[in-house]
Design a protein around this motif. Structure first.
Motif, mmCIF file in Angstrom:
data_model
loop_
_atom_site.group_PDB
_atom_site.id
_atom_site.type_symbol
_atom_site.label_atom_id
_atom_site.label_comp_id
_atom_site.label_asym_id
_atom_site.label_seq_id
_atom_site.Cartn_x
_atom_site.Cartn_y
_atom_site.Cartn_z
ATOM 1 N N THR A 134 0.844 -1.201 0.000
ATOM 2 C CA THR A 134 0.000 0.000 0.000
ATOM 3 C C THR A 134 0.875 1.244 0.000
ATOM 4 N N SER A 135 1.953 1.211 0.779
ATOM 5 C CA SER A 135 2.891 2.331 0.808
ATOM 6 C C SER A 135 3.549 2.544 -0.545
ATOM 7 N N LEU A 136 4.059 1.470 -1.133
ATOM 8 C CA LEU A 136 4.738 1.598 -2.426
ATOM 9 C C LEU A 136 3.788 2.095 -3.512
ATOM 10 N N LEU A 137 2.560 1.592 -3.503
ATOM 11 C CA LEU A 137 1.571 2.079 -4.470
ATOM 12 C C LEU A 137 1.209 3.537 -4.203
ATOM 13 N N GLY A 138 1.217 3.927 -2.928
ATOM 14 C CA GLY A 138 0.962 5.330 -2.585
ATOM 15 C C GLY A 138 2.050 6.247 -3.120
ATOM 16 N N TYR A 139 3.303 5.806 -3.002
ATOM 17 C CA TYR A 139 4.392 6.601 -3.574
ATOM 18 C C TYR A 139 4.289 6.659 -5.093
ATOM 19 N N PHE A 180 0.741 11.965 -9.632
ATOM 20 C CA PHE A 180 0.289 13.332 -9.373
ATOM 21 C C PHE A 180 1.345 14.343 -9.803
ATOM 22 N N ALA A 181 2.614 14.024 -9.576
ATOM 23 C CA ALA A 181 3.691 14.931 -9.974
ATOM 24 C C ALA A 181 3.713 15.108 -11.485
ATOM 25 N N THR A 182 3.501 14.014 -12.232
ATOM 26 C CA THR A 182 3.507 14.137 -13.696
ATOM 27 C C THR A 182 2.335 14.952 -14.203
ATOM 28 N N VAL A 195 0.914 15.791 -4.330
ATOM 29 C CA VAL A 195 2.097 14.961 -4.111
ATOM 30 C C VAL A 195 2.427 14.922 -2.623
ATOM 31 N N ILE A 196 2.329 16.062 -1.963
ATOM 32 C CA ILE A 196 2.627 16.138 -0.530
ATOM 33 C C ILE A 196 1.611 15.320 0.262
ATOM 34 N N GLY A 197 0.334 15.486 -0.036
ATOM 35 C CA GLY A 197 -0.702 14.733 0.669
ATOM 36 C C GLY A 197 -0.550 13.241 0.475
ATOM 37 N N GLN A 198 -0.345 12.821 -0.751
ATOM 38 C CA GLN A 198 -0.187 11.398 -1.029
ATOM 39 C C GLN A 198 1.094 10.859 -0.410
ATOM 40 N N GLY A 199 2.135 11.680 -0.389
ATOM 41 C CA GLY A 199 3.379 11.273 0.262
ATOM 42 C C GLY A 199 3.192 11.039 1.751
#
Length: 128
Positions: free
Chosen positions: A44-49, A55-57, A64-68
């Motif tokens: 779940t963490s890796l998919l979140g990153y 989002f960055a693209t 990006v900050i929220g998802q990070g």
């Protein structure tokens, strides 16, 4: 200057709420010795990153900050869960060896599920 859209703010708001909702679980894992499924939390963490990179693209820099934050919370849940298992069940082992052991059990479980599914499909084909 970063150009933002309402979608960026909406995604950020939702992901920050996800991160906030994980805080009680994180507290339980860190201070009370609770354990989550290591691989579920890790993936779940890796998919979140990965989602943060998407989002960055798209130029959704606030998202990006929220998802990070959410991905980091899941990574911490994975780490502390693994640490708790090691401390209670395998105190002499390293985190890496416990993770490897969990991985082999996980692979066996997946293989068992897949084999059962294939067996079910084959039996249905035979029954015609």
């Amino acid at each position: 200057m970063i150009k933002t859209t309402w979608q960026d703010f909406a995604i950020t708001g939702i992901t920050v709420l996800f991160a906030v909702m994980l805080l009680p679980q994180l507290r339980d894992v860190i201070s009370r010795g609770a354990v989550l499924n290591f691989f579920s939390a890790l993936f779940t963490s890796l998919l979140g990153y990965a989602m943060a990179m998407v989002f960055a693209t798209l130029g959704l820099w606030i998202s990006v900050i929220g998802q990070g934050l959410v991905a980091t919370a899941w990574m911490l849940l994975a780490y502390f869960s693994l640490r708790n298992v090691r401390e209670h069940m395998f105190p002499e082992e390293t985190l890496g060896s416990v993770a490897l052991d969990f991985f082999t059990v996980w692979v066996r479980g997946v293989a068992f599920i897949v084999a059962g599914g294939v067996k079910g499909i084959v039996s249905r084909i035979r029954q015609g």
